[in-house]
Design a protein around this motif. Structure first.
Motif, PDB file in Angstrom:
ATOM      1  N   HIS A   1      -5.727  33.449  -6.148  1.00 56.43           N
ATOM      2  CA  HIS A   1      -4.663  32.847  -7.082  1.00 56.43           C
ATOM      3  C   HIS A   1      -4.119  31.844  -6.588  1.00 56.43           C
ATOM      4  O   HIS A   1      -3.972  31.812  -5.500  1.00 56.43           O
ATOM      5  CB  HIS A   1      -3.674  34.226  -7.406  1.00 56.43           C
ATOM      6  N   ARG A   2      -3.636  31.030  -7.497  1.00 57.91           N
ATOM      7  CA  ARG A   2      -2.981  29.753  -7.135  1.00 57.91           C
ATOM      8  C   ARG A   2      -1.728  29.459  -7.028  1.00 57.91           C
ATOM      9  O   ARG A   2      -1.036  29.963  -8.226  1.00 57.91           O
ATOM     10  CB  ARG A   2      -3.778  28.475  -8.008  1.00 57.91           C
TER      11      ARG A   2
ATOM     12  N   TRP B   1      -2.315  41.940 -11.045  1.00 55.12           N
ATOM     13  CA  TRP B   1      -3.500  41.366 -11.675  1.00 55.12           C
ATOM     14  C   TRP B   1      -4.517  42.394 -12.245  1.00 55.12           C
ATOM     15  O   TRP B   1      -5.259  42.300 -13.191  1.00 55.12           O
ATOM     16  CB  TRP B   1      -4.060  40.447 -10.595  1.00 55.12           C
TER      17      TRP B   1
ATOM     18  N   GLU C   1      -4.576  36.065 -18.780  1.00 54.62           N
ATOM     19  CA  GLU C   1      -5.268  35.070 -17.539  1.00 54.62           C
ATOM     20  C   GLU C   1      -5.092  33.464 -18.051  1.00 54.62           C
ATOM     21  O   GLU C   1      -5.152  33.149 -19.314  1.00 54.62           O
ATOM     22  CB  GLU C   1      -6.694  35.220 -17.560  1.00 54.62           C
TER      23      GLU C   1
ATOM     24  N   LEU D   1      -1.469  32.556 -13.346  1.00 48.34           N
ATOM     25  CA  LEU D   1      -2.058  33.963 -13.388  1.00 48.34           C
ATOM     26  C   LEU D   1      -3.307  34.315 -13.864  1.00 48.34           C
ATOM     27  O   LEU D   1      -3.803  33.270 -14.267  1.00 48.34           O
ATOM     28  CB  LEU D   1      -0.829  34.643 -14.242  1.00 48.34           C
TER      29      LEU D   1
END
Length: 410
Positions: free
Chosen positions: A197-198, A291, A344, A410
């Protein structure tokens, strides 16, 4: 008005809590009444005797390290002339009424020097917090009260250690900008990877300060495909606020790893904050991101609501689980938390008030600016989006309040 005549020996003996005086050779010179009572020894059994002759290590526990750690701490005080705060310590004591029977105790000790006019250590003040009952609360940890007491006990020693750091920072009063920036970077390190994830984080100090303030952010990996994210704001600026910030950030990071949700983590932080001078009125919001379940679970202690940007341009503020700031209530009350599904590609933004609040306008205007900026730049990667938000929302010449920002796709 006549100055009162103070009997300092009587004051010492009446001090609440366990306090003893030792020579630099670690021989007891005096002990107050609470020390004698809680340690189960008479004054005659202590005075003039080497500390570890009175309190030897438990021979039945090969892993016992209380004597070694206590000795090392006291010798550091003698060598450096500086106070030494010890970590939570288990130290078994032999029952004088039942020789060979050892009683488990948990202590949180602080050792401090008494110096003569030449700066030499002439005495060691050995102050001990007896927290055995708090540790034994583990037996009742299945209840809400038991769980809160366990967390308080486990975090208590962290408070003591970091309070010592805070005191040293205040005494130092460093005015050098490079030192100040290095301190801030140490307290707010770059976050580690959060899986695939970023995320992006930013901190902007207020103008006109030492560039160290009370805002913070934190990201913690949790079991499974989950992380805990927080931002918080300590009242005030400068080294004092930064010291309190460091304590609370560390404590909340630890609580997130053992609490079963953001509300419980903030409850533990509230209990912990009672031991931290300057922590009152701190605001903080904690969000757990799952997630696998595509769910956000959040709780806020008086903090501004996180913003969630949907791919269709809708901005939702997470404001359904807001409670008063830390220290606002005299008693312990369970904090609320709320869940929200995400998809997402959604973007979650947590921030402190420096990003949106202005003294001459209502907070709703600042939140509207944030929502507008998110919609305009929402397709950017988190690093670019974080920079765009700061460019849009902070005054060109700098802000009078510091700003912390976390952006996660996300």
């Amino acid at each position: 008005m006549r100055k009162p005549q103070i009997d300092y020996a009587a004051v010492f003996r009446a001090l609440p809590g366990m306090v003893a005086l030792l020579t630099p050779d670690l021989v007891y010179a005096d002990a107050n009444e609470d020390f004698l009572r809680l340690a189960g020894r008479t004054r005659e059994q202590l005075l003039g005797r080497y500390i570890f002759d009175v309190f030897p290590e438990n021979p039945n526990d090969p892993a016992a390290a209380g004597m070694r750690e206590t000795q090392a701490s006291m010798l550091r005080v003698v060598a450096t002339g500086e106070r030494d705060t010890m970590a939570l310590l288990r130290y078994d004591i032999e029952d004088r009424e039942r020789p060979g029977h050892w009683v488990e105790h948990f202590w949180s000790p602080v050792n401090a020097p008494v110096l003569d006019r030449d700066g030499n250590v002439v005495l060691i003040v050995h102050r001990v917090e007896e927290i055995t009952e708090l540790i034994r609360a583990r037996a009742g940890a299945g209840s809400d009260t038991g769980r809160a007491r366990v967390l308080e006990a486990e975090l208590y020693t962290r408070a003591r250690e970091l309070q010592e750091l805070n005191e040293r920072l205040r005494r130092a009063q460093a005015r050098d900008r490079e030192v100040a920036l290095a301190l801030q970077e140490a307290m707010l390190p770059a976050p580690g990877p959060v899986g695939h994830h970023r995320a992006a984080v930013r901190y902007r100090p207020a103008i006109g300060t030492l560039n160290v303030c009370g805002d913070w952010y934190d990201l913690v990996d949790l079991p499974g495909d989950r992380i805990a994210v927080a931002v918080g704001d300590v009242v005030g600026h400068g080294l004092r606020a930064a010291g309190v910030m460091g304590q609370l950030r560390s404590a909340l990071s630890a609580a997130a790893r053992v609490a079963d949700g953001p509300a419980r983590a903030l409850e533990a932080l509230g209990l912990y904050a009672r031991h931290v001078e300057g922590a009152e009125s701190t605001t903080v919001v904690k969000t757990y991101i799952d997630w696998d379940a595509h769910t956000l679970t959040y709780s806020s202690a008086g903090h501004l609501p996180p913003a969630l940007l949907r791919p269709d341009g809708t901005v939702t503020f997470l404001d359904r689980a807001t409670d008063p700031p830390l220290g606002a209530r005299p008693e312990h009350i369970a904090r609320p938390e709320a869940d929200l599904p995400f998809a997402e590609g959604d973007i979650l933004v947590l921030y402190t008030d420096g990003l949106v609040e202005r003294r001459d306008e209502d907070i709703d205007a600042g939140l509207a600016r944030l929502a507008d900026s998110l919609v305009r730049h929402g397709r950017s990667v988190p690093e670019a989006l974080a920079d765009a938000l700061l460019a849009d929302l902070l005054p060109p010449g700098g802000n009078t309040d510091d700003t912390a920002l976390v952006v996660i796709r996300l």
